[in-house]
Design a protein around this motif. Structure first.
Motif, PDB file in Angstrom:
ATOM      1  N   ALA A  88      -0.647   6.736  -8.145  1.00  0.00           N
ATOM      2  CA  ALA A  88      -1.808   6.647  -7.270  1.00  0.00           C
ATOM      3  C   ALA A  88      -1.319   6.397  -5.847  1.00  0.00           C
ATOM      4  N   SER A  89      -2.008   6.950  -4.882  1.00  0.00           N
ATOM      5  CA  SER A  89      -1.605   6.784  -3.488  1.00  0.00           C
ATOM      6  C   SER A  89      -2.311   5.576  -2.888  1.00  0.00           C
ATOM      7  N   ARG A 145      -0.034  12.781  -9.138  1.00  0.00           N
ATOM      8  CA  ARG A 145      -1.293  12.100  -8.786  1.00  0.00           C
ATOM      9  C   ARG A 145      -2.448  12.687  -9.575  1.00  0.00           C
ATOM     10  N   ARG A 146      -2.504  14.020  -9.626  1.00  0.00           N
ATOM     11  CA  ARG A 146      -3.610  14.658 -10.357  1.00  0.00           C
ATOM     12  C   ARG A 146      -3.527  14.394 -11.856  1.00  0.00           C
ATOM     13  N   LEU A 174       4.595  14.965  -6.082  1.00  0.00           N
ATOM     14  CA  LEU A 174       3.713  13.797  -5.980  1.00  0.00           C
ATOM     15  C   LEU A 174       2.262  14.203  -6.226  1.00  0.00           C
ATOM     16  N   ASP A 175       1.859  15.349  -5.685  1.00  0.00           N
ATOM     17  CA  ASP A 175       0.475  15.787  -5.868  1.00  0.00           C
ATOM     18  C   ASP A 175       0.194  16.074  -7.346  1.00  0.00           C
ATOM     19  N   TRP A 194       3.087   4.903  -2.700  1.00  0.00           N
ATOM     20  CA  TRP A 194       2.661   5.398  -4.001  1.00  0.00           C
ATOM     21  C   TRP A 194       2.930   4.311  -5.045  1.00  0.00           C
TER      22      TRP A 194
END
Length: 358
Positions: free
Chosen positions: A335-336, A329-330, A325-326, A345
């Motif tokens: 997006a959280s 996201r990056r 997930l990280d 998410w």
């Protein structure tokens, strides 16, 4: 010392939020032996990085900064003998104090240990370390105008030696009874030592260094791999506010320890979560990460939670899921929304992350 006068009253009923954080800490502690057996290379890397980060962060909290990062690294490696200024001298001193605790067996907790750490802290300066304060001191804030505000009143110089010895005796006695959670006892020790403020300078650094050592002695060794000092430096306002909130009424035995203990336990729980995530990243089966990535991008609802992934992909650990997930996201793929357990998410439209910038 004051915090240990009636522990059943002061910490006998632990707030639910702290119970939950302590559970995270204890689960993390239980994983340490597994990581040591399975990931020795990763742990060696993390330990080397945490050593540097802890020394520089704990020093920076006190305004001790060596701007030349390459030179700071050489100082921490012991390759600089001509220390140019006070900041370099004190950085080298904290290096020596930290290494004394982390790299060799250290003497049992007693006043002499604190004095020895303080002596190491100022070994490279013109100041004489290794002595308790000879004059009363106050902890103050200095406003931009120069006006001073007293944050809290410390123990008088004439009583310092007694208070330090009494604090250590009470701490060791309570640890031996095994009636209260050791992390709470270490946190209370740090709180009381900071209020006693036994030295004219260096109290914060000595306390942070010995706190790491006491946690390790109690079996909580995460500070060897993840810098607690870095987390404190990143949340310095919360750190000082929690300390201040738990010092009101300390001299009269009326202080509320929970603001400080809540902060302290949360810092430790965050360190264990970070430790688990880094271990998962190192050992995660690539096919498992790819399964998470495929589910999130191609099969999950547009808005989903961790629970959705757990249900869809049983047997894949939370740290592995968080790693993926990280990364996504990056990369801008998701997006959280929200924080903590309530976080969800949202998958971003394809053109949001595939269109070139410009």
């Amino acid at each position: 010392m004051r915090s240990f006068a009636d522990l059943d009253h002061s910490i006998g009923h632990v707030p639910g939020t702290i119970v939950a954080a302590l559970r995270t800490v204890d689960v993390g502690r239980g994983s340490e032996a597994l990581y040591r057996d399975q990931l020795p290379g990763l742990l060696s890397h993390l330990a080397n990085r945490a050593r540097v980060t802890s020394i520089t962060a704990s020093s920076a909290i006190e305004g001790i900064v060596v701007a030349d990062h390459a030179r700071a690294d050489r100082i921490l490696a012991g390759r600089v003998t001509n220390l140019r200024n006070r900041s370099e001298q004190e950085l080298a001193g904290y290096r020596d104090a930290q290494d004394y605790l982390f790299q060799q067996p250290w003497q049992p907790l007693n006043p002499g240990l604190l004095l020895h750490l303080h002596k190491l802290l100022f070994m490279h300066t013109a100041s004489q370390g290794g002595r308790f304060k000879s004059e009363d001191n106050l902890v103050v804030d200095r406003a931009p105008s120069g006006e001073l505000t007293v944050r809290f009143r410390t123990v008088r110089a004439s009583e310092t030696q007694f208070f330090v010895a009494e604090l250590i005796d009470r701490y060791l006695a309570e640890m031996a009874t095994d009636r209260h959670h050791p992390v709470l006892l270490v946190g209370l020790f740090a709180l009381d030592l900071l209020v006693v403020h036994p030295f004219e300078d260096g109290n914060g650094r000595v306390t942070r260094a010995v706190t790491n050592a006491l946690l390790m002695e109690a079996g909580y060794s995460v500070s060897r791999y993840i810098s607690l000092e870095q987390q404190i430096a990143a949340s310095a306002d919360d750190y000082y506010q929690a300390l201040l909130d738990s010092t009101h009424g300390w001299h009269d035995g009326r202080a509320n320890p929970w603001p400080w203990l809540s902060y302290f336990v949360d810092i430790l729980a965050t360190a264990y979560r970070t430790f688990a995530e880094r271990a998962a990243y190192d050992r995660a089966d690539g096919s498992k990460q790819e399964r998470v990535r495929d589910y999130v991008l191609n099969h999950a609802p547009d808005t989903f939670r961790m629970a959705d992934i757990r249900t869809a992909l049983p047997g894949i650990s939370d740290p592995t899921i968080r790693v993926v997930l990280d990364r996504l996201r990056r990369a801008g793929s998701i997006a959280s929304e929200g924080l903590g357990r309530a976080a969800s998410w949202r998958r971003m439209p394809t053109d949001h992350f595939s269109r070139p910038p410009g």
